[in-house]
Design an enzyme around this catalytic site. Structure first.
Site, PDB file in Angstrom:
ATOM      1  N   GLU A 140      35.168  40.378  43.240  1.00  0.00           N
ATOM      2  CA  GLU A 140      33.915  41.053  43.641  1.00  0.00           C
ATOM      3  C   GLU A 140      33.526  40.657  45.068  1.00  0.00           C
ATOM      4  OE1 GLU A 140      30.570  40.917  40.849  1.00  0.00           O
ATOM      5  OE2 GLU A 140      29.201  41.140  42.552  1.00  0.00           O
ATOM      6  N   CYS A 174      22.783  40.792  38.345  1.00  0.00           N
ATOM      7  CA  CYS A 174      22.456  41.963  37.523  1.00  0.00           C
ATOM      8  C   CYS A 174      21.692  41.586  36.249  1.00  0.00           C
ATOM      9  CB  CYS A 174      23.741  42.710  37.171  1.00  0.00           C
ATOM     10  SG  CYS A 174      24.683  41.882  35.897  1.00  0.00           S
ATOM     11  N   HIS A 191      36.975  35.441  44.658  1.00  0.00           N
ATOM     12  CA  HIS A 191      36.671  36.286  43.502  1.00  0.00           C
ATOM     13  C   HIS A 191      36.789  37.754  43.923  1.00  0.00           C
ATOM     14  CE1 HIS A 191      34.459  38.345  40.349  1.00  0.00           C
ATOM     15  NE2 HIS A 191      34.685  37.281  39.591  1.00  0.00           N
ATOM     16  N   CYS A 205      28.578  44.261  28.679  1.00  0.00           N
ATOM     17  CA  CYS A 205      27.447  44.872  29.378  1.00  0.00           C
ATOM     18  C   CYS A 205      27.779  46.348  29.617  1.00  0.00           C
ATOM     19  CB  CYS A 205      27.239  44.163  30.708  1.00  0.00           C
ATOM     20  SG  CYS A 205      28.725  44.282  31.732  1.00  0.00           S
ATOM     21  N   HIS A 258      35.060  45.144  39.078  1.00  0.00           N
ATOM     22  CA  HIS A 258      34.557  44.176  40.070  1.00  0.00           C
ATOM     23  C   HIS A 258      34.378  44.765  41.462  1.00  0.00           C
ATOM     24  CE1 HIS A 258      37.186  42.482  36.940  1.00  0.00           C
ATOM     25  NE2 HIS A 258      36.152  41.670  36.758  1.00  0.00           N
TER      26      HIS A 258
HETATM   27  O1  0CH Z   1      32.207  37.696  35.720  1.00  0.00           O
HETATM   28  P1  0CH Z   1      33.275  38.303  36.535  1.00  0.00           P
HETATM   29  O2  0CH Z   1      32.761  38.958  37.777  1.00  0.00           O
HETATM   30  O3  0CH Z   1      34.399  37.358  36.856  1.00  0.00           O
HETATM   31  O4  0CH Z   1      33.934  39.517  35.746  1.00  0.00           O
HETATM   32  P2  0CH Z   1      34.197  39.811  34.220  1.00  0.00           P
HETATM   33  O5  0CH Z   1      34.366  38.575  33.435  1.00  0.00           O
HETATM   34  O6  0CH Z   1      35.320  40.784  34.191  1.00  0.00           O
HETATM   35  O7  0CH Z   1      32.870  40.502  33.699  1.00  0.00           O
HETATM   36  C1  0CH Z   1      32.501  41.773  34.061  1.00  0.00           C
HETATM   37  C2  0CH Z   1      31.765  41.841  35.358  1.00  0.00           C
HETATM   38  C3  0CH Z   1      32.426  42.793  36.298  1.00  0.00           C
HETATM   39  C4  0CH Z   1      31.758  42.997  37.630  1.00  0.00           C
HETATM   40  O8  0CH Z   1      30.482  42.527  37.755  1.00  0.00           O
HETATM   41 FE1  SF4 Z   2      28.235  43.998  33.894  1.00  0.00          FE
HETATM   42 FE2  SF4 Z   2      26.475  43.211  35.653  1.00  0.00          FE
HETATM   43 FE3  SF4 Z   2      29.031  43.155  36.286  1.00  0.00          FE
HETATM   44 FE4  SF4 Z   2      27.803  45.463  36.045  1.00  0.00          FE
HETATM   45  S1  SF4 Z   2      27.353  43.920  37.552  1.00  0.00           S
HETATM   46  S2  SF4 Z   2      29.790  44.904  35.176  1.00  0.00           S
HETATM   47  S3  SF4 Z   2      26.340  45.078  34.432  1.00  0.00           S
HETATM   48  S4  SF4 Z   2      28.059  41.926  34.706  1.00  0.00           S
END
Ligand code: 0CH
Ligand code: SF4
Length: 346
Positions: free
Chosen positions: A148, A217, A146, A31, A96
């Protein structure tokens, strides 16, 4: 959903192999927030040289992390792991997001930091702070532990936010003032499950205030929608992603619920459990927001070795989002090979 066949010259003569249709989801994979975060590390390495420290996996993907390590990035979980003699080196915060205490700690240690928090995560932080500023107790819907969730909770003073993970938490929550509540959510949750939890919260607290903008998102929503459409009737659905990737794990659940007979998360082609797959004729394939496209290709190729594969591209949305990096890094140029790494194609 529109279905497009991939170019015919992709397809070798496989007449002796069993036929397999791969429904390849689009959108899938990186993304805009992931792209930006990886770019920040690459640009920082080019501008400041190695090592560049990164607090937590920049995104939850081993292939990406190892690729950056090869370029000179050093991953740590906490700032105190950065050796004293490297305190002049830059440190990047992961996509995150981080609690407010982390930049404060970096400042106290005189560290130079670059914050790669996705702008859409920062937006959730602002919504949570706005609720609190307006006198509302904040309910954060998300998964305990998590990064985030730790980051979003850490925007608010202790005691002003409660984590809601499931219906039991909704039932157990006792507010001080039931008419002064606001919610936000983690950006990578199941759209369907979250809607259920919000309904349950509203039933108990009818004046609950929503954030001004949706917390889940665009990338999470689009990837789940694509999987929902392509998983119907699939013999097997594979999601490329890591076990600690929330958004990837949600895609596996969505595929299962949408009717895929079997749905699995794999990090690499080597994890495909061929002995359990048996006779299949339809495979659904997607990738989480942190999974590079090169691994999708690796998986398609692994199936080509065993099946006469036809790839149908299942297009459910077009994404044009692009998040620019911070101004401090805009004077650095990326070569085509840097760009390929940032885009996940090498
Ligand atoms: O899906 P999560 O939040 O575990 O993170 P990811 O796999 O590193 O994907 C990117 C999303 C990062 C923050 O939204
Ligand atoms: Fe990607 Fe959505 Fe995470 Fe932003 S919030 S990094 S667009 S998955």
């Amino acid at each position: 959903m529109s279905v497009r066949k991939r170019r015919p010259d992709d397809m070798p003569d496989n007449s002796s192999k069993p036929p397999l249709t791969i429904r390849l989801c689009q959108p899938r994979g990186f993304c805009a927030g992931v792209d930006r975060a990886i770019q920040i590390v690459v640009l920082a390495l080019k501008k400041y040289g190695a090592p560049v420290y990164v607090r937590h996996e920049i995104v939850h993907n081993r292939y990406v992390v190892e690729g950056l390590q090869n370029l000179g990035a050093v991953f740590v979980e906490e700032l105190d792991e950065i050796p004293d003699e490297h305190h002049e080196r830059p440190v990047v915060f992961s996509a995150h997001g981080v609690p407010k205490s982390v930049p404060a700690d970096a400042q106290a240690r005189n560290l130079f930091y670059l914050d790669a928090t996705c702008p859409l995560v920062s937006k959730v932080h602002k919504q949570a702070m706005r609720h609190q500023r307006l006198g509302r107790h904040v309910l954060l819907i998300g998964h305990a532990g998590h990064p985030e969730v730790i980051g979003t909770m850490g925007q608010l003073p202790e005691g002003s936010v409660t984590l809601i993970e499931n219906e039991a938490d909704v039932a157990a929550f006792v507010p001080e003032d039931a008419d002064a509540l606001g919610f936000v959510t983690q950006t990578t949750l199941s759209v369907e499950d979250t809607a259920g939890l919000i309904r349950a919260l509203r039933q108990r607290f009818p004046t609950l205030t929503a954030p001004a903008a949706e917390s889940i998102c665009y990338a999470t929503t689009n990837r789940q929608e694509a999987v929902k459409e392509t998983a119907v009737g699939a013999d097997l659905f594979l999601v490329v992603g890591a076990p600690n990737s929330s958004n990837s794990r949600r895609l596996v659940e969505v595929a299962e619920r949408a009717g895929a007979k079997m749905s699995l998360l794999v990090q690499r082609a080597s994890e495909i459990p061929w002995q359990n797959i048996g006779a299949i004729s339809t495979l659904g394939l997607s990738a989480g927001a942190s999974a590079p496209e090169i691994i999708v290709d690796e998986i398609v190729n692994a199936f080509r070795e065993r099946f006469d594969v036809r790839v149908d591209l299942a297009v459910t949305a077009t994404e044009t989002e692009n998040f620019p990096v911070m101004s401090a890094l805009r004077d650095v140029e990326l070569t085509p090979s840097d760009m390929a790494f940032v885009n996940g194609t090498v």
